[in-house]
Each structure stands twice: as structure tokens, then as C-alpha cells.
Design an enzyme around this catalytic site. Structure first.
Site, PDB file in Angstrom:
ATOM      1  N   ASP A 242       0.806  -1.145  -0.182  1.00 13.04           N
ATOM      2  CA  ASP A 242       0.179   0.021  -0.435  1.00 13.04           C
ATOM      3  C   ASP A 242       1.328   1.059   0.018  1.00 13.04           C
ATOM      4  OD1 ASP A 242      -2.684   1.439   0.500  1.00 13.04           O
ATOM      5  OD2 ASP A 242      -1.411   1.899   2.591  1.00 13.04           O
TER       6      ASP A 242
ATOM      7  N   ASP B  97      -0.053   5.115   1.002  1.00 14.82           N
ATOM      8  CA  ASP B  97      -0.558   6.470   2.114  1.00 14.82           C
ATOM      9  C   ASP B  97       0.026   5.051   3.708  1.00 14.82           C
ATOM     10  OD1 ASP B  97      -0.834   8.549   0.439  1.00 14.82           O
ATOM     11  OD2 ASP B  97      -3.047   7.368  -0.321  1.00 14.82           O
TER      12      ASP B  97
ATOM     13  N   THR C 229      -2.847   0.915  -4.594  1.00 10.78           N
ATOM     14  CA  THR C 229      -3.734   2.160  -3.696  1.00 10.78           C
ATOM     15  C   THR C 229      -4.849   1.982  -3.450  1.00 10.78           C
ATOM     16  OG1 THR C 229      -3.551   4.087  -2.890  1.00 10.78           O
ATOM     17  CG2 THR C 229      -3.315   4.059  -5.560  1.00 10.78           C
ATOM     18  N   GLY C 230      -5.356   2.458  -2.961  1.00  5.79           N
ATOM     19  CA  GLY C 230      -7.478   2.825  -2.554  1.00  5.79           C
ATOM     20  C   GLY C 230      -7.427   3.771  -3.597  1.00  5.79           C
TER      21      GLY C 230
ATOM     22  N   LYS D 170      -8.533  -3.869  -3.103  1.00  6.77           N
ATOM     23  CA  LYS D 170      -6.559  -3.981  -3.474  1.00  6.77           C
ATOM     24  C   LYS D 170      -6.970  -5.751  -3.710  1.00  6.77           C
ATOM     25  CE  LYS D 170      -4.534  -0.502  -0.987  1.00  6.77           C
ATOM     26  NZ  LYS D 170      -4.436  -0.363   0.448  1.00  6.77           N
TER      27      LYS D 170
ATOM     28  N   ASP E 128      -1.032  -1.308   6.216  1.00 10.61           N
ATOM     29  CA  ASP E 128      -1.488  -0.210   7.394  1.00 10.61           C
ATOM     30  C   ASP E 128      -2.908  -0.546   8.253  1.00 10.61           C
ATOM     31  OD1 ASP E 128      -2.468   2.922   7.165  1.00 10.61           O
ATOM     32  OD2 ASP E 128      -1.286   2.265   5.579  1.00 10.61           O
TER      33      ASP E 128
END
Length: 236
Positions: free
Chosen positions: A67, A69, A136-137, A176, A191
Site C-alpha cells: 500500500d 499512504d 493504492t485505494g 486491493k 497499514d
């Protein structure tokens, strides 16, 4: 007389040794904690970069994903804070505003700070010959300024375009999961709860990195809440 002198010497030596083993001089007034208790207080499966490396010894190169961020970037928060102030002060509507995503993905990450733990992890995996992917989302913007920034920041040898999963259609529960499956990823790092659960949904090893305490992404997730491995000292 000699016996008295011997006893005196022993007494002096004993007294001199006391400060090195002395306990607290005043009783504590609060519960507090210490470094060992912080790691043992909860039943969390802590793991280190070296332990991950050891677990992969003798295995062929694999694909791993990260990921972005709060996982590889310690401080992408300023981009999101600025976006909120600009597009929807006090609200989270900016996350649904394409203008925000166009702006943040065009190059805002050049102001973000990479996590040292991410550098260590990526270096370890690349030394093994593993392929590194970034999922990434975020919603994709008009311009992808993220891929070249990550490539340069982490010295990626064979950079793959960042997968922006936020706006993609999917049949899975977590956004994801399709990328983890399609790229045959063996380990996914993230995270958030969604990172851990996406790895579980895809049937692969998910390792959680700690989110920095001053991240704008609140509330903080529960480390080890799904029985996942948690990378020690990974908030920076």
C-alpha cells in the site's frame, strides 16, 4: 583485627555496588509502561524485517505488494490535509472529488516522506530478486505522477505502474484483492484493516505496518486485530 578489616572491605564493596542495581527511589504514581511491556502487553504477532527474510530463505523470488499512504510513505497526510481544506473544509467529501485526485496524483507525493522501514523492506526484497508492486485505494487521476516518484524514492529496479484501485469495478469485497490476485502476490504489506483483509480474501500472507500516530487517517486501526503479523518499529 584482620577479620574486622575484611568485613569492612566487604561492606564498602557491597555499598558501592548498590547504585548499579538500585530500584526506583520514589514509588510511581501512575501505571506507566516500559519498552518490553509495550511489546508484551498485547498478544500481537510481532515480526522484524530479518525474520521475514529468514522465512523466505531457500524460496524462489516472489511478488510482493505495498500500500502507499501510511505504509511506504510516512507523510502523505499533508496532501490530504491540503485537499480537504481546499475542496471540502471540515468534511471528507473531497475524497469523492475527481479534481482532488487529479491534483494529488499528479505529483503531490514529492512532498511526502518515505518510511525507513519501507526502504529496508524493499531493499531486502529486491536483494532476493522479488518483484515489487504498489497498490493504492486512491482513485486514479488524469496524470500518474505517483509511479515515477516511488520508482525514484525507493530505487525500484523493475518498476510496475501503480495500481489505483479506488474507482475500479470489482466482484471482491476489498478493493486491493483483485490486484493481489492478478499479480500473483505472495505477501501484501499495508497499514489499514482493508489491507489485512484484502490479503486474507486473496489467500496470501498479509503483514501490517504501523500507522504514524500523527497521521490524518483516523481512527487508528487495531494492530493484530485479525491475528495478522505486525512489523515492529514500522511507524516511521
Amino acid at each position: 583485627m584482620k577479620n574486622v578489616m575484611k568485613l569492612s572491605v566487604i561492606a564498602l564493596l557491597t555499598a558501592a555496588a548498590v547504585p548499579a542495581m538500585a530500584g526506583k527511589t520514589e514509588p510511581y504514581t501512575q501505571s506507566g509502561t516500559n519498552a518490553r511491556e509495550m511489546l508484551q502487553e498485547q498478544a500481537i504477532h510481532w515480526i522484524s524485517v530479518d525474520q521475514i527474510k529468514q522465512s523466505l530463505e531457500g524460496k524462489a523470488p516472489i511478488n510482493v505488494s505495498f500500500d502507499i499512504d501510511d505504509t511506504v510513505m510516512l507523510f502523505s497526510s499533508p496532501c490530504f490535509y491540503h485537499g480537504q481544506q481546499k475542496f471540502s473544509p471540515g468534511k471528507h467529501d473531497y475524497l469523492k472529488n475527481q479534481d482532488f485526485w487529479n491534483e494529488v496524483n499528479a505529483g503531490c507525493d514529492k512532498y511526502s516522506i518515505p518510511k525507513q522501514i519501507a526502504i529496508d523492506l524493499i531493499n531486502m526484497h529486491q536483494a532476493r530478486g522479488d518483484q515489487v508492486y504498489f497498490f493504492t485505494g486512491r482513485t486514479a487521476g488524469k496524470v500518474d505522477g505517483v509511479t515515477p516518484i516511488l520508482e525514484k524514492t525507493f530505487n525500484i529496479k523493475n518498476m510496475h505502474p501503480v495500481e489505483f484501485m479506488g474507482s475500479r469495478e470489482r466482484t471482491t469485497k476489498y478493493n486491493k484483492t483483485p490486484a493481489i490476485i492478478s499479480h500473483k502476490v505472495s505477501i501484501h504489506y499495508g497499514d489499514s484493516d482493508d489491507d489485512v483483509l484484502a490479503a486474507k480474501e486473496a489467500g496470501v500472507r498479509g503483514i501490517r505496518l504501523m500507522r504514524a500516530a500523527n497521521s490524518t487517517y483516523q481512527p487508528m486501526p487495531t494492530l493484530g486485530g485479525y491475528g495478522e503479523e505486525v512489523l515492529i518499529n514500522s511507524s516511521y
